[in-house]
Write a protein that holds these residues in place. Structure first.
Motif, PDB file in Angstrom:
ATOM      1  N   LEU A 201     -27.905 -10.971 -26.643  1.00 36.14           N
ATOM      2  CA  LEU A 201     -29.174 -11.524 -26.171  1.00 36.14           C
ATOM      3  C   LEU A 201     -29.333 -12.974 -26.625  1.00 36.14           C
ATOM      4  CD1 LEU A 201     -31.862 -11.027 -24.738  1.00 36.14           C
ATOM      5  CD2 LEU A 201     -32.793 -10.212 -26.925  1.00 36.14           C
ATOM      6  N   SER A 202     -28.964 -13.216 -27.874  1.00 33.87           N
ATOM      7  CA  SER A 202     -29.066 -14.590 -28.383  1.00 33.87           C
ATOM      8  C   SER A 202     -28.133 -15.517 -27.627  1.00 33.87           C
ATOM      9  CB  SER A 202     -28.730 -14.608 -29.881  1.00 33.87           C
ATOM     10  OG  SER A 202     -29.620 -13.792 -30.602  1.00 33.87           O
ATOM     11  N   ALA A 203     -26.928 -15.005 -27.341  1.00 30.17           N
ATOM     12  CA  ALA A 203     -25.968 -15.826 -26.594  1.00 30.17           C
ATOM     13  C   ALA A 203     -26.490 -16.127 -25.193  1.00 30.17           C
ATOM     14  CB  ALA A 203     -24.621 -15.109 -26.515  1.00 30.17           C
ATOM     15  N   ILE A 204     -27.104 -15.092 -24.589  1.00 28.49           N
ATOM     16  CA  ILE A 204     -27.649 -15.303 -23.240  1.00 28.49           C
ATOM     17  C   ILE A 204     -28.774 -16.325 -23.280  1.00 28.49           C
ATOM     18  CG2 ILE A 204     -28.942 -14.217 -21.373  1.00 28.49           C
ATOM     19  CD1 ILE A 204     -27.322 -11.676 -21.871  1.00 28.49           C
ATOM     20  N   ILE A 205     -29.656 -16.155 -24.291  1.00 28.53           N
ATOM     21  CA  ILE A 205     -30.772 -17.094 -24.411  1.00 28.53           C
ATOM     22  C   ILE A 205     -30.265 -18.520 -24.560  1.00 28.53           C
ATOM     23  CG2 ILE A 205     -32.701 -17.784 -25.899  1.00 28.53           C
ATOM     24  CD1 ILE A 205     -33.130 -14.803 -26.471  1.00 28.53           C
ATOM     25  N   TYR A 206     -29.162 -18.661 -25.292  1.00 28.31           N
ATOM     26  CA  TYR A 206     -28.585 -19.998 -25.460  1.00 28.31           C
ATOM     27  C   TYR A 206     -27.738 -20.391 -24.260  1.00 28.31           C
ATOM     28  CZ  TYR A 206     -25.711 -23.769 -27.344  1.00 28.31           C
ATOM     29  OH  TYR A 206     -25.070 -24.957 -27.521  1.00 28.31           O
ATOM     30  N   LEU A 207     -27.026 -19.367 -23.706  1.00 26.66           N
ATOM     31  CA  LEU A 207     -26.052 -19.660 -22.662  1.00 26.66           C
ATOM     32  C   LEU A 207     -26.714 -20.103 -21.358  1.00 26.66           C
ATOM     33  CD1 LEU A 207     -23.039 -19.602 -21.967  1.00 26.66           C
ATOM     34  CD2 LEU A 207     -23.330 -17.247 -21.182  1.00 26.66           C
ATOM     35  N   VAL A 208     -27.824 -19.444 -20.985  1.00 27.09           N
ATOM     36  CA  VAL A 208     -28.464 -19.779 -19.705  1.00 27.09           C
ATOM     37  C   VAL A 208     -28.857 -21.243 -19.634  1.00 27.09           C
ATOM     38  CG1 VAL A 208     -30.490 -19.349 -18.265  1.00 27.09           C
ATOM     39  CG2 VAL A 208     -29.193 -17.423 -19.196  1.00 27.09           C
ATOM     40  N   PRO A 209     -29.629 -21.744 -20.607  1.00 26.99           N
ATOM     41  CA  PRO A 209     -29.940 -23.187 -20.519  1.00 26.99           C
ATOM     42  C   PRO A 209     -28.714 -24.063 -20.691  1.00 26.99           C
ATOM     43  CG  PRO A 209     -30.757 -22.259 -22.578  1.00 26.99           C
ATOM     44  CD  PRO A 209     -30.322 -21.108 -21.744  1.00 26.99           C
ATOM     45  N   SER A 210     -27.732 -23.564 -21.489  1.00 27.99           N
ATOM     46  CA  SER A 210     -26.514 -24.364 -21.669  1.00 27.99           C
ATOM     47  C   SER A 210     -25.754 -24.497 -20.361  1.00 27.99           C
ATOM     48  CB  SER A 210     -25.620 -23.721 -22.733  1.00 27.99           C
ATOM     49  OG  SER A 210     -26.271 -23.690 -23.978  1.00 27.99           O
ATOM     50  N   ILE A 211     -25.597 -23.346 -19.652  1.00 32.41           N
ATOM     51  CA  ILE A 211     -24.896 -23.390 -18.365  1.00 32.41           C
ATOM     52  C   ILE A 211     -25.670 -24.242 -17.374  1.00 32.41           C
ATOM     53  CG2 ILE A 211     -24.224 -22.008 -16.366  1.00 32.41           C
ATOM     54  CD1 ILE A 211     -23.474 -19.769 -18.256  1.00 32.41           C
ATOM     55  N   ALA A 212     -26.999 -24.078 -17.377  1.00 35.16           N
ATOM     56  CA  ALA A 212     -27.816 -24.891 -16.466  1.00 35.16           C
ATOM     57  C   ALA A 212     -27.635 -26.374 -16.766  1.00 35.16           C
ATOM     58  CB  ALA A 212     -29.284 -24.494 -16.593  1.00 35.16           C
ATOM     59  N   PHE A 213     -27.606 -26.688 -18.058  1.00 32.33           N
ATOM     60  CA  PHE A 213     -27.408 -28.087 -18.449  1.00 32.33           C
ATOM     61  C   PHE A 213     -26.038 -28.591 -18.010  1.00 32.33           C
ATOM     62  CE2 PHE A 213     -25.556 -30.967 -21.623  1.00 32.33           C
ATOM     63  CZ  PHE A 213     -26.399 -32.068 -21.459  1.00 32.33           C
ATOM     64  N   ILE A 214     -25.013 -27.746 -18.257  1.00 34.71           N
ATOM     65  CA  ILE A 214     -23.651 -28.149 -17.883  1.00 34.71           C
ATOM     66  C   ILE A 214     -23.541 -28.324 -16.374  1.00 34.71           C
ATOM     67  CG2 ILE A 214     -21.245 -27.376 -17.816  1.00 34.71           C
ATOM     68  CD1 ILE A 214     -21.771 -25.972 -20.514  1.00 34.71           C
ATOM     69  N   MET A 215     -24.132 -27.366 -15.623  1.00 32.01           N
ATOM     70  CA  MET A 215     -24.057 -27.451 -14.165  1.00 32.01           C
ATOM     71  C   MET A 215     -24.768 -28.694 -13.653  1.00 32.01           C
ATOM     72  SD  MET A 215     -24.559 -23.487 -12.976  1.00 32.01           S
ATOM     73  CE  MET A 215     -24.500 -23.937 -11.247  1.00 32.01           C
ATOM     74  N   LYS A 216     -25.951 -28.965 -14.216  1.00 30.10           N
ATOM     75  CA  LYS A 216     -26.676 -30.161 -13.787  1.00 30.10           C
ATOM     76  C   LYS A 216     -25.888 -31.412 -14.102  1.00 30.10           C
ATOM     77  CE  LYS A 216     -31.427 -28.382 -14.052  1.00 30.10           C
ATOM     78  NZ  LYS A 216     -31.775 -28.689 -12.661  1.00 30.10           N
ATOM     79  N   ARG A 217     -25.283 -31.410 -15.281  1.00 35.30           N
ATOM     80  CA  ARG A 217     -24.505 -32.591 -15.654  1.00 35.30           C
ATOM     81  C   ARG A 217     -23.278 -32.735 -14.764  1.00 35.30           C
ATOM     82  NH1 ARG A 217     -21.905 -33.162 -21.526  1.00 35.30           N
ATOM     83  NH2 ARG A 217     -20.385 -31.789 -20.547  1.00 35.30           N
ATOM     84  N   GLU A 218     -22.632 -31.604 -14.463  1.00 33.67           N
ATOM     85  CA  GLU A 218     -21.457 -31.668 -13.593  1.00 33.67           C
ATOM     86  C   GLU A 218     -21.836 -32.067 -12.172  1.00 33.67           C
ATOM     87  OE1 GLU A 218     -18.085 -31.394 -14.278  1.00 33.67           O
ATOM     88  OE2 GLU A 218     -19.068 -31.753 -16.201  1.00 33.67           O
ATOM     89  N   GLN A 219     -22.994 -31.559 -11.702  1.00 35.71           N
ATOM     90  CA  GLN A 219     -23.452 -31.965 -10.370  1.00 35.71           C
ATOM     91  C   GLN A 219     -23.737 -33.455 -10.328  1.00 35.71           C
ATOM     92  OE1 GLN A 219     -26.817 -29.411  -9.699  1.00 35.71           O
ATOM     93  NE2 GLN A 219     -25.567 -27.639  -9.122  1.00 35.71           N
TER      94      GLN A 219
END
Length: 658
Positions: A201-219
Motif C-alpha cells: 500500500l505504501s509503495a502504491i501510495i508513493y508509486l502512483v504519483p511517482s509514475i504520474a510524475f515520470i509520465m508527465k515528465r516523459e510526455q
C-alpha cells in the motif's frame, strides 16, 4: 547509422537513466518500509503475547484464589480439602494452563499440580522471584519461543502473579505455565498480512504519483524532442526542412575555408501533380518519402539533404567535384526511374536535377539560383535528366521572366492577338473553316513565338484563363462568318487538369449563342499519354454537347489505334512533317500519307493534311482523297478582319491552287 539515429538513441539512454533514479528510490523506500514493518510486527506480537499472558495469569490466579478460598486456603493450613482438589483439577483446563505452582507469602512453594503439596515446615527454599512478586505486587512475565522439528514456532509463557485474600492483602503468588502457541500463530499470521499489505500500500501510495510524475515528465520530454525534431526535419520525408536547410547551407557557404567548392542539386519530381491527382494524396506522400529515401541513401554523411516544399528537394555537397555530382546524379536518376509500388498501385516516375558547382565567390542563394536555372533547363530538355548550370541560362531566364511578365500584362489588358488560318475543300479550294492561332508581341512589337510563350503559360497556370479568353474571342469573330464555316481551336493538355473544361466551354457557347456543331477542338497526342479517366470523361462530355474533336499533329507522337478507338475522334490532322519529307523521298512519304488517310477513312474520320505549300503537294494529294487542306498555298494565318474578308469573297486560294 545516420546522425539522427544516434541522437535519438542517446536521448533514449539518457531518458532511461533519468527514469531509473526514481525507480531506485522507490525500491529503497519499499525495502525500508518492509524491514520496519517486520521489526514492528515482531515487537507487536511479543507485546501482545506478554499482555495477554499477564492478563490470563492474573485472571487465572484470581479465579483460582476465589474458588479455592471457599473451602479453606492451602496457603494457610497446608492441607488440601476435597473442594480445593476439585478446584485444582479444573484449573488445569482453564486458560490453557498446563502447569502451575503456588507460593506462600515468603516465597516458598506450597503446591504444584505435578507434585501436589509441599512440606509446610519452612524447609522449602525461597523463590526470590515469587517473593519479589509478593512484596512488590508486580507480576513477572517471561515469553519463550521454541521452534519444533516440523518448522512451527511454539510460544510458552512463564508467569508469576500475586494472590490476594478477600481483603486485598498479598498472601502469596502463583507461577503459571501457559501455552500461547495458538494465539501467537493467529497474531503472527494476522500481522504478517498487515506487514505484507502495508509495504504494498505504501509503495502504491508513493508509486502512483511517482509514475504520474515520470509520465508527465516523459510526455513533456517527448513533446520537446518532437518539437526540436520538427523544427529541423520535414515531418513527411525525414529530410531537413526548408528553414534548417537554408541555415545549414548559409553556415557552410560562410565557412569556405573548410569547403572551398560546394556542389548543389536542385530537384523536383516530374509531373508530380499528375501523380497526386491520379492516385491520391496518400500515394503522393508515399512517393515523396520514396524519393527522399533515394536521395538520403545516395549521398555522403557530410552532405545535406533538404525538402524545400512540395516536390522540391535540395542537396548541398561540401568539397564537391563535377565527377562526384555526375556519379551521384546518375545513381539518383536510375533509382528514381525504377517502378514504385504502393498498396497495389505501381507507377514509373522520374525526377529532374539541376546541378551547380559554386566557387568561393558565390553565396548560398546565388548557388541555389544557378541550380534552379539548371533544373529548369533539365525540364525543358524532356525531364528525367541532369543538367549543369552554364552562364547562358541566366540570359534565358531573364528572357523567360520578361515573356512571362508580358503574358500577364497581355492577359490582363486583353492584348493577345488571334490569327485565323483557313482550311479548304480540295475540290474547289473554297474555305470550309479556320483554325484560330494565338499570337503575342513584346512591348516593342516584336512577335514572340507560340513555341516560347505557350509552355510558359502551361507552367504558370495562365493557360486556363488564356485558353478560355482565346476561345471566346475566336467565337466572337466566327459569328460574323457564314453558318457553314467552322471554327477550330487548339486545347492545351493543361486545360484538362482542373476537370471543369466542359462546363467552361459550354458556358462560352451559351453566352455567345454559338452552335456547338460549328466548333472543332484540336488536341495533341501528348494529352492522351496519361490515359487518365478525367481526360476521357471530358472528351466524351465535349462530344456529347455536339463539338467535334480532332487529333492534331497525327503521326509525330505516340499514336495508336487504341487511342483512336477509345476517344472516337471526328478528324485526323496529318502533321506537316510528312509533306516536308515528301520533298526528299516522294515515294516513301506518299505511301505513308496514303496509309494514314485510308486509316482515318476506315475509322469514319475526316482527314486534314497540314503544310500544303506547293502545287506538287496538291497534285499528289488529289489522288489520296484528303478531306481538307491547310497550308500557306491556301492562306497564311491572318487577323480576324482579313478572315472575314476572305470568306466574304469566297474560295480563297482557288486560283492559286488550280
Amino acid at each position: 547509422m545516420d546522425a539522427s539515429t544516434l541522437f535519438t538513441n542517446g536521448e533514449t539512454s539518457s531518458s532511461l537513466r533519468k527514469c531509473a533514479v526514481p525507480l531506485l528510490v522507490l525500491v529503497a523506500f519499499t525495502g525500508a518500509i518492509t524491514l520496519g514493518v517486520h521489526l514492528l510486527i515482531d515487537w507487536a506480537v511479543g507485546e501482545t503475547i506478554n499482555k495477554q499472558a499477564e492478563m490470563d495469569a492474573m485472571n487465572w490466579a484470581e479465579e483460582f484464589n476465589t474458588r479455592s478460598t471457599g473451602s479453606g486456603s492451602i496457603l494457610s493450613d497446608g492441607a488440601l480439602t476435597a473442594g480445593q482438589q476439585s478446584v485444582i483439577d479444573s484449573a488445569i483446563n482453564f486458560g490453557n494452563v498446563y502447569a502451575f505452582i503456588v507460593y506462600d507469602a515468603e516465597g516458598r512453594a506450597v503446591y504444584s499440580n505435578d507434585y501436589g503439596l509441599f512440606d509446610m515446615s519452612g524447609n522449602q527454599p525461597v523463590n526470590d522471584t515469587a517473593l519479589n512478586v509478593v512484596t512488590s505486587g508486580q507480576s513477572s512475565i517471561d515469553v519463550v519461543q521454541k521452534e519444533s522439528p516440523n518448522g512451527t514456532v511454539n510460544v510458552f509463557v512463564d508467569a508469576l502473579v500475586l494472590i490476594k485474600d478477600p481483603s486485598g492483602a498479598a498472601i502469596g503468588a502463583v507461577q503459571l505455565y501457559l501455552d500461547k502457541s495458538e494465539a501467537a500463530a493467529f497474531y503472527t499470521k494476522f500481522l504478517d498480512w498487515i506487514g505484507l499489505l502495508l509495504p504494498i500500500l505504501s509503495a502504491i501510495i508513493y508509486l502512483v504519483p511517482s509514475i504520474a510524475f515520470i509520465m508527465k515528465r516523459e510526455q513533456a520530454y517527448t513533446r520537446t524532442k518532437r518539437v526540436n525534431h520538427l523544427s529541423r526535419f520535414d515531418a513527411l520525408t525525414g529530410a531537413l526542412n526548408r528553414h534548417t536547410m537554408s541555415s545549414e547551407c548559409k553556415a557552410r557557404f560562410a565557412d569556405r575555408e573548410k569547403s572551398k567548392v560546394i556542389g548543389v542539386f536542385f530537384m523536383d519530381v516530374d509531373k508530380f501533380k499528375n501523380i497526386n491527382d491520379s492516385n491520391g494524396h496518400e500515394f503522393g506522400d508515399a512517393y515523396l518519402k520514396h524519393i527522399a529515401s533515394i536521395l538520403i541513401n545516395n549521398v555522403r554523411g557530410t552532405d545535406l539533404v533538404g525538402r524545400m516544399g512540395g516536390d522540391e528537394f535540395v542537396i548541398a555537397f561540401p568539397d564537391a567535384t563535377a565527377e562526384l555530382l555526375t556519379s551521384i546524379g546518375e545513381r539518383i536518376l536510375e533509382e528514381a526511374s525504377k517502378p514504385f509500388e504502393y498498396k497495389g498501385t505501381t507507377i514509373q516516375g522520374s525526377i529532374s536535377i539541376g546541378s551547380h558547382l559554386a566557387d568561393v565567390t558565390e553565396s548560398g542563394p546565388e548557388a541555389l539560383h544557378a541550380a534552379d536555372l539548371a533544373l529548369y533547363h533539365a525540364k525543358t530538355n524532356g525531364r528525367n535528366n541532369m543538367q549543369f548550370y552554364f552562364h547562358e541560362l541566366d540570359t534565358a531566364m531573364i528572357r523567360r521572366c520578361a515573356v512571362e511578365a508580358r503574358m500577364r500584362e497581355a492577359l490582363q489588358n486583353d492584348e493577345f492577338d488571334i490569327h485565323f488560318q483557313p482550311l479548304s475543300n480540295p475540290a474547289d479550294a473554297s474555305i470550309v473553316g479556320f483554325e484560330a492561332l494565338l499570337r503575342l508581341n513584346d512591348a516593342q512589337g516584336t512577335p514572340i513565338s507560340p513555341t516560347e510563350f505557350i509552355p510558359i503559360a502551361e507552367e504558370t497556370g495562365m493557360i486556363q484563363a488564356i485558353g478560355i479568353q482565346t476561345l471566346e474571342r475566336a467565337i466572337v469573330a466566327a459569328k460574323s462568318w457564314p453558318d457553314h464555316i467552322f471554327l477550330s481551336v487548339n486545347l492545351s493538355p493543361a486545360q484538362f487538369q482542373r476537370g471543369d473544361l466542359v462546363s467552361e466551354i459550354e458556358d462560352v457557347l451559351t453566352r455567345q449563342d454559338f452552335p456547338a456543331s460549328r466548333l472543332e477542338l484540336e488536341v495533341t497526342e501528348s494529352l492522351l499519354m496519361a490515359d487518365e479517366e478525367r481526360v476521357s470523361a471530358q472528351l466524351v462530355g465535349l462530344k456529347r454537347i455536339g463539338i467535334s474533336i480532332a487529333m492534331d499533329d497525327f503521326g509525330t507522337g505516340y499514336s495508336s489505334l487504341g487511342y483512336l478507338w477509345k476517344y472516337d475522334f471526328d478528324k485526323l490532322k496529318i502533321d506537316r512533317v510528312f509533306l516536308e519529307g515528301f520533298e526528299f523521298d516522294s515515294t516513301k512519304y506518299r505511301e505513308i500519307i496514303e496509309t494514314i488517310v485510308t486509316l482515318g477513312h476506315k475509322m469514319g474520320m475526316q482527314v486534314t493534311i497540314e503544310g500544303v505549300e506547293s502545287h506538287d503537294h496538291t497534285e499528289m494529294l488529289r489522288e489520296l482523297d484528303c478531306d481538307q487542306y491547310q497550308g500557306f498555298l491556301f492562306g497564311k494565318p491572318m487577323p480576324a478582319e482579313k478572315a472575314l474578308e476572305a470568306v466574304t469573297v469566297g474560295q480563297l486560294g482557288k486560283t492559286s491552287a488550280a
